[in-house]
Design an enzyme around this catalytic site. Structure first.
Site, mmCIF file in Angstrom:
data_model
loop_
_atom_site.group_PDB
_atom_site.id
_atom_site.type_symbol
_atom_site.label_atom_id
_atom_site.label_comp_id
_atom_site.label_asym_id
_atom_site.label_seq_id
_atom_site.Cartn_x
_atom_site.Cartn_y
_atom_site.Cartn_z
ATOM 1 N N HIS A 12 0.828 -1.210 0.000
ATOM 2 C CA HIS A 12 0.000 0.000 0.000
ATOM 3 C C HIS A 12 0.865 1.264 0.000
ATOM 4 O O HIS A 12 2.017 1.245 0.379
ATOM 5 C CB HIS A 12 -0.982 0.041 1.189
ATOM 6 C CG HIS A 12 -0.338 -0.273 2.508
ATOM 7 N ND1 HIS A 12 -0.979 -0.978 3.495
ATOM 8 C CD2 HIS A 12 0.883 -0.002 2.999
ATOM 9 C CE1 HIS A 12 -0.184 -1.114 4.520
ATOM 10 N NE2 HIS A 12 0.953 -0.540 4.260
ATOM 11 N N LYS A 37 -6.678 5.052 -4.881
ATOM 12 C CA LYS A 37 -6.458 5.179 -3.431
ATOM 13 C C LYS A 37 -5.495 4.096 -2.921
ATOM 14 O O LYS A 37 -5.641 2.924 -3.272
ATOM 15 C CB LYS A 37 -7.813 5.069 -2.724
ATOM 16 C CG LYS A 37 -7.755 5.352 -1.248
ATOM 17 C CD LYS A 37 -8.496 6.604 -0.884
ATOM 18 C CE LYS A 37 -8.563 6.749 0.629
ATOM 19 N NZ LYS A 37 -8.222 8.094 1.059
ATOM 20 N N HIS A 133 11.279 4.341 9.087
ATOM 21 C CA HIS A 133 10.219 5.000 9.879
ATOM 22 C C HIS A 133 10.854 5.835 11.001
ATOM 23 O O HIS A 133 10.435 6.968 11.273
ATOM 24 C CB HIS A 133 9.318 3.954 10.538
ATOM 25 C CG HIS A 133 8.120 3.523 9.738
ATOM 26 N ND1 HIS A 133 7.230 4.404 9.175
ATOM 27 C CD2 HIS A 133 7.641 2.284 9.460
ATOM 28 C CE1 HIS A 133 6.251 3.725 8.565
ATOM 29 N NE2 HIS A 133 6.475 2.438 8.712
ATOM 30 N N ASN A 304 -3.025 6.803 15.078
ATOM 31 C CA ASN A 304 -4.118 6.776 16.048
ATOM 32 C C ASN A 304 -4.041 8.039 16.911
ATOM 33 O O ASN A 304 -3.434 8.075 17.985
ATOM 34 C CB ASN A 304 -4.039 5.509 16.909
ATOM 35 C CG ASN A 304 -5.341 5.264 17.650
ATOM 36 O OD1 ASN A 304 -5.874 6.148 18.303
ATOM 37 N ND2 ASN A 304 -5.873 4.063 17.519
ATOM 38 N N ARG A 409 -3.719 13.788 5.913
ATOM 39 C CA ARG A 409 -4.602 14.875 6.320
ATOM 40 C C ARG A 409 -4.509 16.065 5.372
ATOM 41 O O ARG A 409 -3.427 16.406 4.887
ATOM 42 C CB ARG A 409 -4.241 15.355 7.735
ATOM 43 C CG ARG A 409 -4.292 14.290 8.801
ATOM 44 C CD ARG A 409 -5.658 14.227 9.451
ATOM 45 N NE ARG A 409 -6.654 13.642 8.606
ATOM 46 C CZ ARG A 409 -7.073 12.399 8.654
ATOM 47 N NH1 ARG A 409 -6.564 11.587 9.533
ATOM 48 N NH2 ARG A 409 -8.009 11.957 7.848
ATOM 49 N N ALA A 410 -5.663 16.704 5.153
ATOM 50 C CA ALA A 410 -5.686 17.986 4.441
ATOM 51 C C ALA A 410 -5.494 19.075 5.484
ATOM 52 O O ALA A 410 -6.155 19.073 6.522
ATOM 53 C CB ALA A 410 -7.016 18.167 3.740
ATOM 54 N N ARG A 440 -18.178 9.435 11.691
ATOM 55 C CA ARG A 440 -16.783 9.901 11.598
ATOM 56 C C ARG A 440 -16.720 11.406 11.839
ATOM 57 O O ARG A 440 -17.411 12.181 11.188
ATOM 58 C CB ARG A 440 -16.198 9.534 10.244
ATOM 59 C CG ARG A 440 -16.090 8.034 10.095
ATOM 60 C CD ARG A 440 -15.550 7.648 8.747
ATOM 61 N NE ARG A 440 -14.203 8.156 8.567
ATOM 62 C CZ ARG A 440 -13.592 8.185 7.392
ATOM 63 N NH1 ARG A 440 -14.233 7.775 6.315
ATOM 64 N NH2 ARG A 440 -12.366 8.629 7.291
ATOM 65 N N ARG A 489 -9.806 16.876 16.985
ATOM 66 C CA ARG A 489 -8.471 16.582 16.452
ATOM 67 C C ARG A 489 -7.984 17.865 15.792
ATOM 68 O O ARG A 489 -8.036 18.025 14.581
ATOM 69 C CB ARG A 489 -8.601 15.442 15.449
ATOM 70 C CG ARG A 489 -7.339 14.842 14.940
ATOM 71 C CD ARG A 489 -7.609 13.466 14.299
ATOM 72 N NE ARG A 489 -8.827 13.362 13.530
ATOM 73 C CZ ARG A 489 -8.994 13.817 12.289
ATOM 74 N NH1 ARG A 489 -8.020 14.415 11.666
ATOM 75 N NH2 ARG A 489 -10.151 13.670 11.664
ATOM 76 N N ASN A 519 -12.529 21.662 8.864
ATOM 77 C CA ASN A 519 -11.620 21.335 7.757
ATOM 78 C C ASN A 519 -11.594 19.830 7.531
ATOM 79 O O ASN A 519 -11.213 19.068 8.416
ATOM 80 C CB ASN A 519 -10.215 21.846 8.110
ATOM 81 C CG ASN A 519 -9.157 21.398 7.116
ATOM 82 O OD1 ASN A 519 -9.464 20.827 6.056
ATOM 83 N ND2 ASN A 519 -7.910 21.649 7.451
HETATM 84 FE FE LIG Z 1 5.405 0.527 8.107
#
Ligand SMILES: [Fe+2]
Length: 557
Positions: A12, A37, A133, A304, A409-410, A440, A489, A519
């Site tokens: 992905h 996507k 990462h 998260n 995120r926008a 949501r 958030r 937003n």
């Molecule tokens: Fe990963």
């Protein structure tokens, strides 16, 4: 030194970024360009965009760095897990894992694909996934001394890892091997609840506050057993059905798009609660082991925001940095910098203050697109004031300005904006624009200097990746961005980071007394966020948005 970072795992979120002398110049996920996507294909379009943006040819690159090692490592690990019993012998994904790993190994994780399209003499690097990462969190955190936790589904063989960042270097502290994976735990329950695993975890997180405590998941996860323990065999199913272990204990899987009943809400609550507890346990362990109270997070589990906010508001840490592209798209940011660690070298350390790393369009380009579609357009001198005026009138706007955001995120470049004061706005945007699930939540953008009027213990939160509590007296003022449990958030917007978006919120505040905007990302359900003016026009006319403000132009319906 010019370095290209790539995420390409065939799983992905393929992506690429380009860095010159340790500064990231451009980054984009393949899905934005291909319009598919979570696109997992080789990120040719992203690489082309990186090179074009930096004005360099592939033969000028010094390094091409993938955020994965050759997949044979993963394969060896899986076989070892099956031999020792931590993976079921009839692990249903075995055949596809074998096939995928073998084919990826043949392709040497993308090197041949790269060379076929972009001839270069650059050095190729295959950076350990969790190290990539970890660099992506530490190097952009602005902390000299930090505990760095990487939490995801799986790397090659890693599930969670701890690193100690000091003075530009990363020391590996420990790794919890896959399949003892928080990402796996959350993904299996995401699937059980009728959503797409490794994609729709947001939906479970959003649903959780509607549930009640009471469902015990300790058979599946012990979140506080330093650091945590998931029951892999139960989660993966010991029989032919992948969710057999869960369905045997909790009943049949929810069918996608079917009714959400109280039991589903309660399970979402329990899953989120366990994840939060496990992340708190990990954070405590990380701080205890490294002796610093700065924490960096990356990996898909670090998206998260609820758990991140809980860690920050606890007394475990002083400061937290969650890299906004915490999922695998963001791995390219770390991979690109890995060569700096050669021969005991130090990473470049630049605090990431924004995620506007993608493409932009000039007014000329925007106007050309709008005229191609023969739209009635108005050029305005102050797009922020024009947008604020329409928002105060209750209109739902598409807002397309400046460089596109990197990460999920926008943040005021490719956003849908609305009035957060209207208690019906959540439903209006959901029904008319986003066509997404009713539960949501939407998020607020707020002037950074006004955040503590609205948010409990407000801190800098430029990336919408830390959940906080809305002050009790403000919940009825901004009801459409306050979740059912009183949380939000927030994105705190600083003037010098995004002056145009700051100005819009300020103008809205001047008109309404509330310097807060609702937003959400500029896309329809199931589609990637818009990238080009054409994407924006198409999305605008496929939805119930009232107006589109793109560059200096306003299009109304
Ligand atoms: Fe990963």
């Amino acid at each position: 030194m010019i370095s290209l970072g790539i995420n390409y795992s065939e799983m992905h979120d393929s992506s690429a970024c380009i860095a010159r002398d340790g500064h990231v110049l451009f980054a984009v996920a393949e899905e934005r360009l291909s319009r598919l996507k979570h696109d997992a294909r080789f990120p040719s379009l992203s690489i082309e965009a990186c090179l074009a943006s930096a004005g360099v040819r592939a033969d000028q690159l010094d390094f091409v760095c993938f955020g994965w090692q050759p997949a044979i490592e993963a394969l060896k690990h899986d076989l070892k897990c099956m031999a020792t019993g931590s993976l079921p012998l009839n692990y249903v994904d075995l055949v596809s894992t074998l096939r995928r790993n073998l084919s990826a190994t043949r392709k040497h994780n993308g090197k041949n694909q790269f060379l076929a399209r972009f001839p270069t003499k650059a050095q190729f690097r295959f950076v350990e996934h969790h190290l990539a990462h970890a660099i992506s969190a530490y190097s952009y955190s602005g902390f000299d001394d930090a505990a760095v936790l990487v939490l995801d589904g799986r790397g090659a063989w890693e599930a969670s890892s701890l690193w100690h960042g000091r003075d530009g270097r990363l020391e590996h502290v420990w790794t919890i091997p896959w399949p003892n994976s928080l990402g796996l735990f959350y993904a299996q329950f995401t699937q059980y609840l009728g959503f797409q695993p490794y994609s729709d975890e947001w939906k479970v997180m959003g649903l959780a506050p509607y549930g009640e405590p009471g469902i015990n998941l300790r058979e599946f996860i012990i979140p506080d057993d330093d650091p945590y323990k998931v029951s892999t065999r139960l989660l993966l199913g010991d029989g032919p059905a992948p969710l057999a272990g869960i369905t045997a204990r909790l009943g049949p899987q929810r069918e996608a798009e079917s009714e959400i009943d109280p039991k589903h809400k309660n399970i979402a609550f329990a899953v989120q609660d366990a994840c939060e507890e496990a992340m708190m346990t990990l954070a405590r362990a990380a701080i205890g082991k490294t002796g610093t109270r700065n924490l960096c997070l990356a990996g898909g589990v670090a998206l998260n925001s609820k758990a991140n906010g809980k860690i920050l508001s606890s007394d475990i840490v002083d400061r937290i940095f969650v890299q906004p592209a915490a999922g695998d798209d963001g791995v390219c940011l770390g991979a690109a910098l890995a060569p700096y660690l050669d021969n005991g070298g130090k990473l470049p350390m630049h605090r990431m203050r924004h995620a506007y790393l993608g493409s932009a369009n000039s007014d000329e380009e925007i106007e050309k697109t709008l005229r191609t579609y023969k739209l009635k357009i108005t050029r305005v001198a102050d797009p922020a004031a024009a947008a604020a005026e329409m928002l105060a009138d209750g209109k739902i706007l598409g807002w397309f300005q400046g460089r596109m955001e990197f990460g999920p995120r926008a943040l005021g470049s490719r956003s849908i904006l609305a009035d957060p004061r209207d208690p019906e706005m959540n439903a209006k945007v959901n029904n008319a624009v986003k066509f997404r699930e009713w539960w949501r939540p939407f998020a607020p953008s707020i002037l950074a200097e006004m955040a503590d009027e609205y948010i409990e213990s407000a801190t800098d939160s430029p990336f919408m990746i830390l959940t906080a509590q809305v002050k009790l007296e403000k919940r009825s003022v901004i009801p459409s961005v306050t979740h059912v449990d009183g949380s939000a958030r927030p994105q705190t917007v600083e003037h010098d980071v995004n002056p145009l978006y700051w100005h819009l919120i300020r103008e809205f505040g001047d008109r309404t007394g509330v310097p807060v905007i609702m937003n959400t990302s500029f896309n329809l359900r199931g589609e990637p966020i818009v990238c080009t003016p054409t994407d924006a026009v198409r999305t605008f006319f496929s939805s119930g948005m009232d107006a589109l403000v793109m560059g200096s132009f306003v299009v109304e319906k």
